[in-house]
Design an enzyme around this catalytic site. Structure first.
Site, PDB file in Angstrom:
ATOM      1  N   ASP A 176      25.264  49.777  61.173  1.00 49.46           N
ATOM      2  CA  ASP A 176      26.303  50.717  60.732  1.00 49.46           C
ATOM      3  C   ASP A 176      26.737  51.675  61.837  1.00 49.46           C
ATOM      4  O   ASP A 176      27.914  51.973  61.984  1.00 49.46           O
ATOM      5  CB  ASP A 176      25.806  51.540  59.541  1.00 49.46           C
ATOM      6  CG  ASP A 176      25.682  50.689  58.296  1.00 49.46           C
ATOM      7  OD1 ASP A 176      25.994  49.483  58.383  1.00 49.46           O
ATOM      8  OD2 ASP A 176      25.257  51.226  57.255  1.00 49.46           O
ATOM      9  N   CYS A 228       6.847  69.969  31.944  1.00 52.46           N
ATOM     10  CA  CYS A 228       5.484  70.383  31.633  1.00 52.46           C
ATOM     11  C   CYS A 228       4.983  71.161  32.839  1.00 52.46           C
ATOM     12  O   CYS A 228       5.149  70.738  33.978  1.00 52.46           O
ATOM     13  CB  CYS A 228       4.623  69.159  31.387  1.00 52.46           C
ATOM     14  SG  CYS A 228       2.867  69.476  31.546  1.00 52.46           S
ATOM     15  N   TYR A 238      39.705  35.980  42.316  1.00 47.88           N
ATOM     16  CA  TYR A 238      39.460  34.724  41.619  1.00 47.88           C
ATOM     17  C   TYR A 238      40.668  33.796  41.507  1.00 47.88           C
ATOM     18  O   TYR A 238      40.546  32.717  40.955  1.00 47.88           O
ATOM     19  CB  TYR A 238      38.818  34.941  40.246  1.00 47.88           C
ATOM     20  CG  TYR A 238      39.538  35.928  39.346  1.00 47.88           C
ATOM     21  CD1 TYR A 238      40.809  35.654  38.863  1.00 47.88           C
ATOM     22  CD2 TYR A 238      38.925  37.111  38.974  1.00 47.88           C
ATOM     23  CE1 TYR A 238      41.459  36.562  38.037  1.00 47.88           C
ATOM     24  CE2 TYR A 238      39.566  38.026  38.139  1.00 47.88           C
ATOM     25  CZ  TYR A 238      40.842  37.735  37.684  1.00 47.88           C
ATOM     26  OH  TYR A 238      41.474  38.626  36.869  1.00 47.88           O
ATOM     27  N   LYS A 287      32.364  35.863  34.543  1.00 42.17           N
ATOM     28  CA  LYS A 287      33.481  36.655  34.039  1.00 42.17           C
ATOM     29  C   LYS A 287      33.151  38.122  34.292  1.00 42.17           C
ATOM     30  O   LYS A 287      32.321  38.725  33.613  1.00 42.17           O
ATOM     31  CB  LYS A 287      33.703  36.411  32.548  1.00 42.17           C
ATOM     32  CG  LYS A 287      34.951  37.117  32.043  1.00 42.17           C
ATOM     33  CD  LYS A 287      35.334  36.637  30.658  1.00 42.17           C
ATOM     34  CE  LYS A 287      36.712  37.130  30.269  1.00 42.17           C
ATOM     35  NZ  LYS A 287      36.830  38.594  30.242  1.00 42.17           N
ATOM     36  N   ASP A 298      33.213  42.037  34.522  1.00 39.19           N
ATOM     37  CA  ASP A 298      33.635  43.027  33.544  1.00 39.19           C
ATOM     38  C   ASP A 298      34.206  44.245  34.246  1.00 39.19           C
ATOM     39  O   ASP A 298      33.546  45.271  34.396  1.00 39.19           O
ATOM     40  CB  ASP A 298      32.447  43.414  32.660  1.00 39.19           C
ATOM     41  CG  ASP A 298      32.909  44.043  31.368  1.00 39.19           C
ATOM     42  OD1 ASP A 298      34.130  44.065  31.121  1.00 39.19           O
ATOM     43  OD2 ASP A 298      32.052  44.522  30.613  1.00 39.19           O
ATOM     44  N   GLU A 320      39.200  40.981  40.289  1.00 34.79           N
ATOM     45  CA  GLU A 320      38.660  41.981  39.374  1.00 34.79           C
ATOM     46  C   GLU A 320      38.040  43.123  40.179  1.00 34.79           C
ATOM     47  O   GLU A 320      37.212  42.889  41.052  1.00 34.79           O
ATOM     48  CB  GLU A 320      37.593  41.293  38.509  1.00 34.79           C
ATOM     49  CG  GLU A 320      37.192  42.045  37.288  1.00 34.79           C
ATOM     50  CD  GLU A 320      38.076  41.748  36.066  1.00 34.79           C
ATOM     51  OE1 GLU A 320      39.143  41.100  36.225  1.00 34.79           O
ATOM     52  OE2 GLU A 320      37.698  42.183  34.980  1.00 34.79           O
ATOM     53  N   ARG A 378      47.142  45.106  35.650  1.00 39.67           N
ATOM     54  CA  ARG A 378      47.661  44.045  34.803  1.00 39.67           C
ATOM     55  C   ARG A 378      48.709  44.584  33.823  1.00 39.67           C
ATOM     56  O   ARG A 378      49.713  43.932  33.560  1.00 39.67           O
ATOM     57  CB  ARG A 378      46.492  43.419  34.046  1.00 39.67           C
ATOM     58  CG  ARG A 378      46.866  42.379  33.053  1.00 39.67           C
ATOM     59  CD  ARG A 378      45.603  41.727  32.503  1.00 39.67           C
ATOM     60  NE  ARG A 378      45.913  40.658  31.594  1.00 39.67           N
ATOM     61  CZ  ARG A 378      46.078  40.817  30.291  1.00 39.67           C
ATOM     62  NH1 ARG A 378      45.991  42.018  29.761  1.00 39.67           N
ATOM     63  NH2 ARG A 378      46.369  39.788  29.522  1.00 39.67           N
ATOM     64  N   SER A 388      45.821  36.143  29.616  1.00 39.75           N
ATOM     65  CA  SER A 388      44.425  36.371  29.238  1.00 39.75           C
ATOM     66  C   SER A 388      43.758  35.023  29.017  1.00 39.75           C
ATOM     67  O   SER A 388      44.367  33.978  29.238  1.00 39.75           O
ATOM     68  CB  SER A 388      44.352  37.245  28.002  1.00 39.75           C
ATOM     69  OG  SER A 388      45.200  36.707  27.024  1.00 39.75           O
ATOM     70  N   LEU A 389      42.524  35.048  28.593  1.00 34.46           N
ATOM     71  CA  LEU A 389      41.766  33.808  28.432  1.00 34.46           C
ATOM     72  C   LEU A 389      41.332  33.649  26.985  1.00 34.46           C
ATOM     73  O   LEU A 389      41.022  34.636  26.315  1.00 34.46           O
ATOM     74  CB  LEU A 389      40.498  33.863  29.281  1.00 34.46           C
ATOM     75  CG  LEU A 389      40.624  33.775  30.797  1.00 34.46           C
ATOM     76  CD1 LEU A 389      39.304  34.148  31.457  1.00 34.46           C
ATOM     77  CD2 LEU A 389      41.038  32.360  31.194  1.00 34.46           C
ATOM     78  N   LYS A 397      37.257  26.755  34.596  1.00 38.23           N
ATOM     79  CA  LYS A 397      38.655  26.410  34.852  1.00 38.23           C
ATOM     80  C   LYS A 397      38.721  24.963  35.280  1.00 38.23           C
ATOM     81  O   LYS A 397      37.958  24.565  36.173  1.00 38.23           O
ATOM     82  CB  LYS A 397      39.220  27.304  35.972  1.00 38.23           C
ATOM     83  CG  LYS A 397      39.182  28.784  35.630  1.00 38.23           C
ATOM     84  CD  LYS A 397      39.584  29.659  36.798  1.00 38.23           C
ATOM     85  CE  LYS A 397      39.422  31.132  36.411  1.00 38.23           C
ATOM     86  NZ  LYS A 397      39.562  32.044  37.543  1.00 38.23           N
ATOM     87  N   TYR A 420      29.191  50.127  64.073  1.00 46.06           N
ATOM     88  CA  TYR A 420      30.478  49.987  63.396  1.00 46.06           C
ATOM     89  C   TYR A 420      31.211  51.333  63.398  1.00 46.06           C
ATOM     90  O   TYR A 420      32.398  51.417  63.729  1.00 46.06           O
ATOM     91  CB  TYR A 420      30.241  49.491  61.962  1.00 46.06           C
ATOM     92  CG  TYR A 420      31.507  49.318  61.160  1.00 46.06           C
ATOM     93  CD1 TYR A 420      32.212  48.121  61.198  1.00 46.06           C
ATOM     94  CD2 TYR A 420      31.990  50.341  60.363  1.00 46.06           C
ATOM     95  CE1 TYR A 420      33.379  47.963  60.459  1.00 46.06           C
ATOM     96  CE2 TYR A 420      33.150  50.200  59.628  1.00 46.06           C
ATOM     97  CZ  TYR A 420      33.840  49.004  59.672  1.00 46.06           C
ATOM     98  OH  TYR A 420      34.986  48.860  58.947  1.00 46.06           O
ATOM     99  N   ASP A 421      30.470  52.391  63.051  1.00 50.09           N
ATOM    100  CA  ASP A 421      31.073  53.733  63.029  1.00 50.09           C
ATOM    101  C   ASP A 421      31.633  54.095  64.400  1.00 50.09           C
ATOM    102  O   ASP A 421      32.667  54.743  64.518  1.00 50.09           O
ATOM    103  CB  ASP A 421      30.038  54.782  62.628  1.00 50.09           C
ATOM    104  CG  ASP A 421      29.573  54.585  61.197  1.00 50.09           C
ATOM    105  OD1 ASP A 421      30.255  53.836  60.461  1.00 50.09           O
ATOM    106  OD2 ASP A 421      28.527  55.141  60.819  1.00 50.09           O
TER     107      ASP A 421
HETATM  108  S1  IVH Z   1      41.123  34.074  35.372  1.00 49.14           S
HETATM  109  C1  IVH Z   1      44.824  32.697  33.516  1.00 49.14           C
HETATM  110  N1  IVH Z   1      38.674  34.484  36.252  1.00 49.14           N
HETATM  111  O1  IVH Z   1      39.230  38.240  32.260  1.00 49.14           O
HETATM  112  C2  IVH Z   1      43.497  33.118  33.967  1.00 49.14           C
HETATM  113  N2  IVH Z   1      39.650  36.115  34.844  1.00 49.14           N
HETATM  114  O2  IVH Z   1      40.445  37.489  29.655  1.00 49.14           O
HETATM  115  C3  IVH Z   1      43.227  34.543  33.712  1.00 49.14           C
HETATM  116  N3  IVH Z   1      38.233  38.044  34.396  1.00 49.14           N
HETATM  117  O3  IVH Z   1      42.394  39.680  32.719  1.00 49.14           O
HETATM  118  C4  IVH Z   1      42.277  35.165  34.610  1.00 49.14           C
HETATM  119  N4  IVH Z   1      36.536  37.396  35.635  1.00 49.14           N
HETATM  120  O4  IVH Z   1      40.427  40.624  34.040  1.00 49.14           O
HETATM  121  C5  IVH Z   1      39.678  34.955  35.501  1.00 49.14           C
HETATM  122  N5  IVH Z   1      36.524  34.741  37.128  1.00 49.14           N
HETATM  123  C6  IVH Z   1      37.546  35.196  36.380  1.00 49.14           C
HETATM  124  C7  IVH Z   1      37.463  36.435  35.708  1.00 49.14           C
HETATM  125  C8  IVH Z   1      38.551  36.847  34.927  1.00 49.14           C
HETATM  126  C9  IVH Z   1      37.006  38.342  34.853  1.00 49.14           C
HETATM  127  C10 IVH Z   1      39.032  38.881  33.481  1.00 49.14           C
HETATM  128  C11 IVH Z   1      40.401  39.225  33.989  1.00 49.14           C
HETATM  129  C12 IVH Z   1      41.374  38.753  32.962  1.00 49.14           C
HETATM  130  C13 IVH Z   1      40.508  38.581  31.755  1.00 49.14           C
HETATM  131  C14 IVH Z   1      41.054  37.474  30.895  1.00 49.14           C
END
Ligand code: IVH
Length: 670
Positions: A33, A428, A227, A116, A118, A175, A137, A82-83, A292, A36-37
């Site tokens: 580090d 205590c 992603y 996935k 969060d 994300e 989004r 969304s998924l 996917k 780098y600094d």
């Molecule tokens: S793909 C069309 N990949 O999940 C594909 N989403 O429910 C849509 N998310 O809004 C996104 N990890 O915020 C994808 N590896 C991942 C993900 C991911 C988290 C979230 C993302 C999206 C939401 C969809």
């Protein structure tokens, strides 16, 4: 001349970019580090001297802009969808069957499987390799323009790496999240300052991205994994999702290391199990995995249905939050005597484990959340940290128990409980006379980052103290084998292993030793700073308030804790006994070239031309001087480089000499 400065700047930027890539994307830092600094500082200096050469993609330009009035809308060229979710094996199998039906052929399907994450979905646009826009989004069609905030995330490249396949305009999605450890630190700090804590890392990340002042965002520990890349099959020759992720990585965009290619829905299931098992060790929160269809042509053929792709699905993990009842509220006594309120719960299954305790942190938190015995509460489990009570869910009209009162005596040893002025904790007052504190001290002493005694876990320490085999850390070095073998769950072999581990632990380091003493608020970093500063134990034991505060990391409170610790006869005895038992470490080699500057104390401030501050500090120390971070009457001189800060003002006030870099050079001439 101008050309050569320009070249120098370019070289530095390229070098820094390469190190960012090694660090954030490859996860293999190539330099320490401090080095780098140093590169960053050099670049800053050159840019300050040549402001015309500053470009927005320079690594020095992450936090630039003034606070915004409001975010502007940012339209997505390709909607952010969304998924769909599945929660079971059957639902997952049905997902694959639907795909095959739709394709009207029975082929083997490969998937990319990804955690996935969060956090919050963001879209980043790069033009000619430069980051030009970052957006949330929003409703999927239009989000908010958060470019200035995105720029502050250190793992987001402001400029992509050179690549022959790089399209002139590229939109990538990913994300943004806060790692669990950093989240814990953020909340601990908020709690200490009596501020509101964040409910979870996701909310904290969302709040951080929504700051109108990018400086506030920059102070938050945000991170990102990418992603997807929009329209990648049209812009390049890339044919699969997996390849597209490797492509992102080559461009310098961080992708999650857990991503994998798997065959069919059975491959998906194996992956699900694998990640579920690892979940607590990932260091960031995930709420499932995403599969996917790997082949991008097949993705195209499958298309979308009601705002979600047919070719992808989220396989959700069991919930991490649950509702249960508080049976009672207890106070647990820790190593430093702090009484922590703990909710004893009706056992409930959360995120794969049964939980029956949840922490309430301290009395302020109990009052703020107004949690009482008998209440229904939401509890939350994040990573492998202790579950916590999020809030109570009150049924209207239901009768409640009385609010919890802070105990006036220690539940373990019945000594008086004290609350120090504005601290949130109650303690205590019995110190090591309290068995709970004794156990805590011994557990800390034996822990991995302290003396590292393998096999001496919490349960065994409890047994040893309860059976009165030991009462203090030094007793560990005089254990009677017979007594240990006789303990429940112990045998000949495990006892031998334990005794060997204790013996091995005696050879330690100065810093581990100091840390293992368990001085309040002296963590690993402070122990390191102390043992860097003092040549040996004798010097540390002979210190005083003033001297301690000259050390980086040590303020008045920590100095007071250290002095209080060493002034207790009992603690001195423990230290003596440990040394007598054979605890030892390698003595520091004498680095000093001469003692020309012996007795002098220097403070370095501002940017030096020819040396970094670390180098200057090393050189001064080699000549016998001490180098500290704060100016006091005892300071011999402040050595000021360019743009010095408040230290010079303070020196002027105290009448302390101020030296230039030239003066420093003279001093260093042997
Ligand atoms: S793909 C069309 N990949 O999940 C594909 N989403 O429910 C849509 N998310 O809004 C996104 N990890 O915020 C994808 N590896 C991942 C993900 C991911 C988290 C979230 C993302 C999206 C939401 C969809």
């Amino acid at each position: 001349m101008a050309v050569s400065v320009q070249n120098k700047i370019k070289k530095l930027r390229d070098e820094i970019q390469q190190h960012n890539y090694s660090y954030y994307v490859l996860d293999e830092p190539a330099i320490p580090d401090v080095e780098y600094d140093k590169l960053m500082r050099n670049l800053q200096k050159l840019e300050e001297a040549n402001p015309k050469l500053i470009t927005p993609d320079s690594p020095t330009q992450r936090v630039g802009a003034q606070p915004l009035e409001a975010f502007s809308p940012a339209k997505h060229e390709v909607p952010m969808l969304s998924l769909g979710n599945v929660f079971s094996v059957d639902e997952l199998e049905a997902f694959e069957i639907r795909i095959k039906d739709r394709l009207k052929r029975d082929i083997n399907i490969d998937y990319t499987a990804e955690p996935k994450l969060d956090g919050l979905a963001v879209s980043l646009v790069y033009e000619k390799g430069l980051l030009v826009r970052g957006a949330t989004r929003g409703d999927g069609m239009t989000g908010e323009d958060i470019t200035e905030n995105i720029r502050t995330i250190k793992s987001v490249p402001l400029k992509l790496r050179k690549h022959k396949k790089l399209p002139s305009k590229l939109e990538v999605r990913g994300e943004v999240f806060i790692p669990i450890k950093d989240f814990e630190k953020m909340n601990a700090k908020a709690r200490k300052q009596g501020e509101k804590t964040f409910v979870n890392p996701r909310n904290a990340a969302a709040g951080s991205l929504r700051q109108l002042d990018p400086k506030s965002t920059a102070a938050r520990p945000l991170d990102i994994y990418f992603y997807s890349a929009t329209n990648i099959e049209k812009l390049t020759t890339i044919k699969t999702q997996y390849e597209s992720l490797q492509f992102l990585k080559e461009l310098g965009l961080r992708i999650c290391p857990e991503i994998n290619k798997v065959p069919g829905y059975r491959g998906c299931l194996n992956y699900y199990e694998e990640i579920l098992n690892k979940r607590d060790k990932l260091g960031y929160e995930i709420d499932g995995v995403v599969y996917k269809v790997n082949d991008l042509d097949l993705q195209e053929e499958l298309g979308f249905v009601s705002r979600a792709p047919r070719w992808a699905v989220a396989h959700k993990f069991p919930a991490q939050e649950a509702v249960t009842k508080v049976e009672r509220i207890e106070f647990q006594v820790g190593r430093t005597g702090a009484l922590t309120p703990v909710a004893k719960l009706k056992p409930v299954f959360v995120g794969g484990v049964t939980v029956s305790n949840a922490t309430l942190h301290n009395m302020d938190e109990v009052q703020r959340k107004d949690v009482r015995a008998g209440d229904e509460v939401i509890i939350r489990r994040a990573g492998d940290v202790i579950p916590e009570v999020v809030k109570t869910v009150l049924k209207p009209g239901s009768k409640r128990n009385k609010a919890v009162q802070a105990p006036t005596e220690c539940p373990v040893c019945q000594s008086e409980v004290v609350r120090i002025d504005d601290e949130a904790v109650i303690r205590c007052s019995a110190g090591l006379y309290c068995p709970a504190q004794r156990k805590g001290a011994i557990k800390h002493f034996a822990s991995r980052t302290a003396m590292d005694i393998e096999g001496l876990g919490d349960k065994l320490v409890d047994q040893l103290v309860d059976e009165e085999i030991i009462s203090s850390v030094q007793d560990l070095f005089y254990l009677d084998k017979e007594k240990i073998v006789a303990l429940e769950r112990m045998g000949e072999k495990s006892t031998d292993n334990l005794l060997t581990a204790i013996e091995t632990s005696k050879q330690t380091t100065f810093s581990r030793f100091v840390y293992s003493l368990g001085i309040r608020e002296v963590g690993e970093a402070t122990a390191n700073a102390l043992t860097d500063y003092f040549d040996n134990l004798e010097a540390l034991l002979a210190t005083n308030h003033e001297e301690l505060q000259e050390i980086d990391d040590v303020g008045p409170v920590v100095a007071e804790n250290i002095m209080a610790f060493f002034s207790q006869e009992h603690n001195r005895e423990v230290i003596d006994a440990l040394i007598k038992a054979g605890v030892s470490w390698e003595k520091k080699p004498k680095l000093k070239q001469s003692s020309k500057l012996e007795g002098n104390i220097f403070v370095l401030t501002g940017t030096l031309e020819k040396l970094t501050r670390t180098e200057a500090s090393e050189k001064l120390k080699n000549l016998g001087a001490k180098v500290t971070s704060s100016v006091s009457k005892k300071t011999t001189a402040v050595i000021a480089g360019a743009n010095p800060g408040s230290k010079v003002t303070k020196a002027e006030k105290l009448g302390v000499k101020i030296l230039s870099e030239k003066d420093l050079e003279k001093l260093l001439k042997v």
